[in-house]
Write an enzyme that holds these catalytic residues in place. Structure first.
Site, PDB file in Angstrom:
ATOM      1  N   SER A  66      -9.514   5.315   5.469  1.00 28.14           N
ATOM      2  CA  SER A  66      -8.628   6.457   4.746  1.00 28.14           C
ATOM      3  C   SER A  66      -9.149   7.687   5.228  1.00 28.14           C
ATOM      4  O   SER A  66     -10.291   7.642   4.974  1.00 28.14           O
ATOM      5  CB  SER A  66      -8.260   6.134   3.335  1.00 28.14           C
ATOM      6  OG  SER A  66      -7.589   7.298   2.846  1.00 28.14           O
ATOM      7  N   TYR A 100     -10.133   4.228  -5.466  1.00 24.88           N
ATOM      8  CA  TYR A 100      -9.689   4.105  -4.310  1.00 24.88           C
ATOM      9  C   TYR A 100     -10.682   4.543  -3.148  1.00 24.88           C
ATOM     10  O   TYR A 100     -10.927   3.843  -2.308  1.00 24.88           O
ATOM     11  CB  TYR A 100      -8.122   4.832  -4.273  1.00 24.88           C
ATOM     12  CG  TYR A 100      -7.461   4.554  -2.821  1.00 24.88           C
ATOM     13  CD1 TYR A 100      -6.956   3.387  -2.415  1.00 24.88           C
ATOM     14  CD2 TYR A 100      -7.303   5.936  -1.896  1.00 24.88           C
ATOM     15  CE1 TYR A 100      -6.542   3.165  -1.217  1.00 24.88           C
ATOM     16  CE2 TYR A 100      -6.826   5.485  -0.799  1.00 24.88           C
ATOM     17  CZ  TYR A 100      -6.372   4.338  -0.151  1.00 24.88           C
ATOM     18  OH  TYR A 100      -5.752   4.129   0.780  1.00 24.88           O
TER      19      TYR A 100
HETATM   20  P1  NDP Z   1       2.002  -0.317   2.413  1.00 21.92           P
HETATM   21  O1  NDP Z   1       2.017  -0.622   0.820  1.00 21.92           O
HETATM   22  O2  NDP Z   1       3.442  -0.083   2.798  1.00 21.92           O
HETATM   23  O3  NDP Z   1       1.393  -1.791   2.835  1.00 21.92           O
HETATM   24  C1  NDP Z   1       0.167  -2.493   2.345  1.00 21.92           C
HETATM   25  C2  NDP Z   1       0.302  -3.976   3.037  1.00 21.92           C
HETATM   26  O4  NDP Z   1      -0.616  -4.646   2.230  1.00 21.92           O
HETATM   27  C3  NDP Z   1       1.533  -4.556   2.913  1.00 21.92           C
HETATM   28  O5  NDP Z   1       1.839  -5.349   3.694  1.00 21.92           O
HETATM   29  C4  NDP Z   1       0.982  -5.465   1.545  1.00 21.92           C
HETATM   30  O6  NDP Z   1       1.783  -6.876   1.500  1.00 21.92           O
HETATM   31  C5  NDP Z   1      -0.298  -5.801   1.954  1.00 21.92           C
HETATM   32  N1  NDP Z   1      -1.182  -6.047   0.655  1.00 21.92           N
HETATM   33  C6  NDP Z   1      -1.286  -5.834  -0.508  1.00 21.92           C
HETATM   34  N2  NDP Z   1      -2.183  -6.562  -1.222  1.00 21.92           N
HETATM   35  C7  NDP Z   1      -2.373  -7.725  -0.499  1.00 21.92           C
HETATM   36  C8  NDP Z   1      -3.095  -8.948  -0.602  1.00 21.92           C
HETATM   37  N3  NDP Z   1      -3.765  -9.157  -1.870  1.00 21.92           N
HETATM   38  N4  NDP Z   1      -3.151  -9.886   0.357  1.00 21.92           N
HETATM   39  C9  NDP Z   1      -2.344  -9.742   1.514  1.00 21.92           C
HETATM   40  N5  NDP Z   1      -1.829  -8.576   1.855  1.00 21.92           N
HETATM   41  C10 NDP Z   1      -1.702  -7.650   0.706  1.00 21.92           C
HETATM   42  O7  NDP Z   1       0.802   0.722   2.553  1.00 21.92           O
HETATM   43  P2  NDP Z   1       0.272   1.075   4.048  1.00 21.92           P
HETATM   44  O8  NDP Z   1       0.925   0.553   5.340  1.00 21.92           O
HETATM   45  O9  NDP Z   1       0.032   2.612   3.842  1.00 21.92           O
HETATM   46  O10 NDP Z   1      -1.100   0.429   3.938  1.00 21.92           O
HETATM   47  C11 NDP Z   1      -1.823  -0.058   5.094  1.00 21.92           C
HETATM   48  C12 NDP Z   1      -3.280   0.339   4.865  1.00 21.92           C
HETATM   49  O11 NDP Z   1      -3.571   1.868   5.093  1.00 21.92           O
HETATM   50  C13 NDP Z   1      -3.977   0.334   3.428  1.00 21.92           C
HETATM   51  O12 NDP Z   1      -5.395  -0.271   3.493  1.00 21.92           O
HETATM   52  C14 NDP Z   1      -3.993   1.849   3.078  1.00 21.92           C
HETATM   53  O13 NDP Z   1      -5.249   1.926   1.950  1.00 21.92           O
HETATM   54  C15 NDP Z   1      -4.365   2.297   4.290  1.00 21.92           C
HETATM   55  N6  NDP Z   1      -4.008   3.914   4.300  1.00 21.92           N
HETATM   56  C16 NDP Z   1      -2.779   4.322   4.022  1.00 21.92           C
HETATM   57  C17 NDP Z   1      -2.360   5.528   3.904  1.00 21.92           C
HETATM   58  C18 NDP Z   1      -1.233   6.062   3.695  1.00 21.92           C
HETATM   59  O14 NDP Z   1      -0.930   7.385   3.367  1.00 21.92           O
HETATM   60  N7  NDP Z   1       0.071   5.222   3.740  1.00 21.92           N
HETATM   61  C19 NDP Z   1      -3.304   6.564   4.120  1.00 21.92           C
HETATM   62  C20 NDP Z   1      -4.845   6.119   4.334  1.00 21.92           C
HETATM   63  C21 NDP Z   1      -4.994   4.777   4.467  1.00 21.92           C
HETATM   64  P3  NDP Z   1       2.456  -7.760   0.506  1.00 21.92           P
HETATM   65  O15 NDP Z   1       2.462  -6.858  -0.632  1.00 21.92           O
HETATM   66  O16 NDP Z   1       3.452  -8.492   1.032  1.00 21.92           O
HETATM   67  O17 NDP Z   1       1.022  -8.687   0.226  1.00 21.92           O
END
Ligand code: NDP
Length: 243
Positions: A142, A155
């Site tokens: 991030s 975070y």
């Molecule tokens: P979302 O919340 O849309 O997606 C997060 C994903 O992580 C979901 O598919 C969720 O699936 C999965 N997840 C959460 N906990 C678990 C777990 N214990 N096991 C397996 N899967 C898990 O957010 P983003 O797409 O934005 O996030 C993706 C990545 O990008 C993250 O690492 C986030 O920190 C990073 N990021 C995002 C930014 C943004 O502004 N969106 C900016 C910077 C970084 P489920 O709940 O079904 O398990």
């Protein structure tokens, strides 16, 4: 035809946001995508979209905090396709709050998913890649891996950790055919902010997240790193909205 046609890529956290967009884009380029997350109904819906567009996809329930479940998704990829070309350690959570709110359970969850989850991806992917003599880790950090903001201390700490782990992994695997890329998105459209329970942090985020990038932008950055010739290691990509 894309250079990625026929490759096998495991994606964690593919049920929404960046992981989902990446699965769609990779599948459209002929990649066999092995998608994991906890919400399997969301994965199944995504898989059915991908398949109706002619793509190849395997769904696997996955909680990245459980090493055995990460082992299982790698095994599924291996047994179905005989190889793993890349692992995208994308799953993450972001329940922001100020330190004084003492949301210790949420701190622990961020540590478990954002750090331990990535380590589990490495622990299960690395032996495979070493045996194959090739492979590519894409770890999603991030802009919070470079700068700390109020309510985001823990975070950001997890994302600094992902950056450090990724850098160390790159140094240790150099010259072994294994590539390592850190992808650091700026504010991107997804469900990430929905995990915030703290009122103050939620209000701050409304303003902070006013300008967002489409998740597909980050998917394209991931594809850029994957598409490079084997002698090129894209070490870090930071992607932010232009304004
Ligand atoms: P979302 O919340 O849309 O997606 C997060 C994903 O992580 C979901 O598919 C969720 O699936 C999965 N997840 C959460 N906990 C678990 C777990 N214990 N096991 C397996 N899967 C898990 O957010 P983003 O797409 O934005 O996030 C993706 C990545 O990008 C993250 O690492 C986030 O920190 C990073 N990021 C995002 C930014 C943004 O502004 N969106 C900016 C910077 C970084 P489920 O709940 O079904 O398990």
């Amino acid at each position: 035809m894309s250079i990625l046609n026929g490759k096998v890529v495991v994606i964690t956290g593919a049920s929404s946001g960046i992981g989902e967009a990446t699965a769609r884009l990779l599948a459209s380029l002929g990649v066999h995508v092995v998608i994991g997350a906890r919400r399997t109904e969301r994965l199944e819906a995504l898989a059915s979209d991908i398949q109706s567009d002619g793509g190849s996809v395997v769904v696997q329930q996955l909680d990245v905090t459980e090493l055995t479940q990460m082992e299982a998704i790698m095994e599924v990829a291996q047994s179905r396709f005989g190889r793993v070309d890349a692992v995208i350690n994308n799953a993450g959570v972001m329940p922001l709050s100020s330190m004084e709110a003492l949301k210790i359970e949420e701190w622990n969850r961020m540590i478990d998913v954002n750090i331990r989850g990535v380590l589990h991806g490495i622990a299960t992917g690395l032996p495979l890649m070493k045996k194959q003599g090739f492979g590519h880790f894409i770890n999603i950090a991030s802009i919070g891996a470079y700068e700390v903001t109020p309510t985001a201390a823990v975070y950001c700490a997890t994302k600094y950790a992902v950056r450090a782990i990724t850098d160390g992994l790159r140094q240790e695997t150099a010259g072994q055919g294994i590539r390592v890329t850190l992808v650091s998105p700026g504010v991107t459209e997804s469900e990430l902010a929905e995990s915030i329970t703290d009122h103050e942090a939620k209000e701050m985020m409304k303003e902070y997240r006013r300008t967002t990038l489409p998740a597909m932008t980050i998917a394209r950055a991931i594809v850029y790193a994957l598409e490079q010739p084997e002698y090129v290691d894209v070490s870090e990509l930071v992607i932010k909205p232009a304004m």
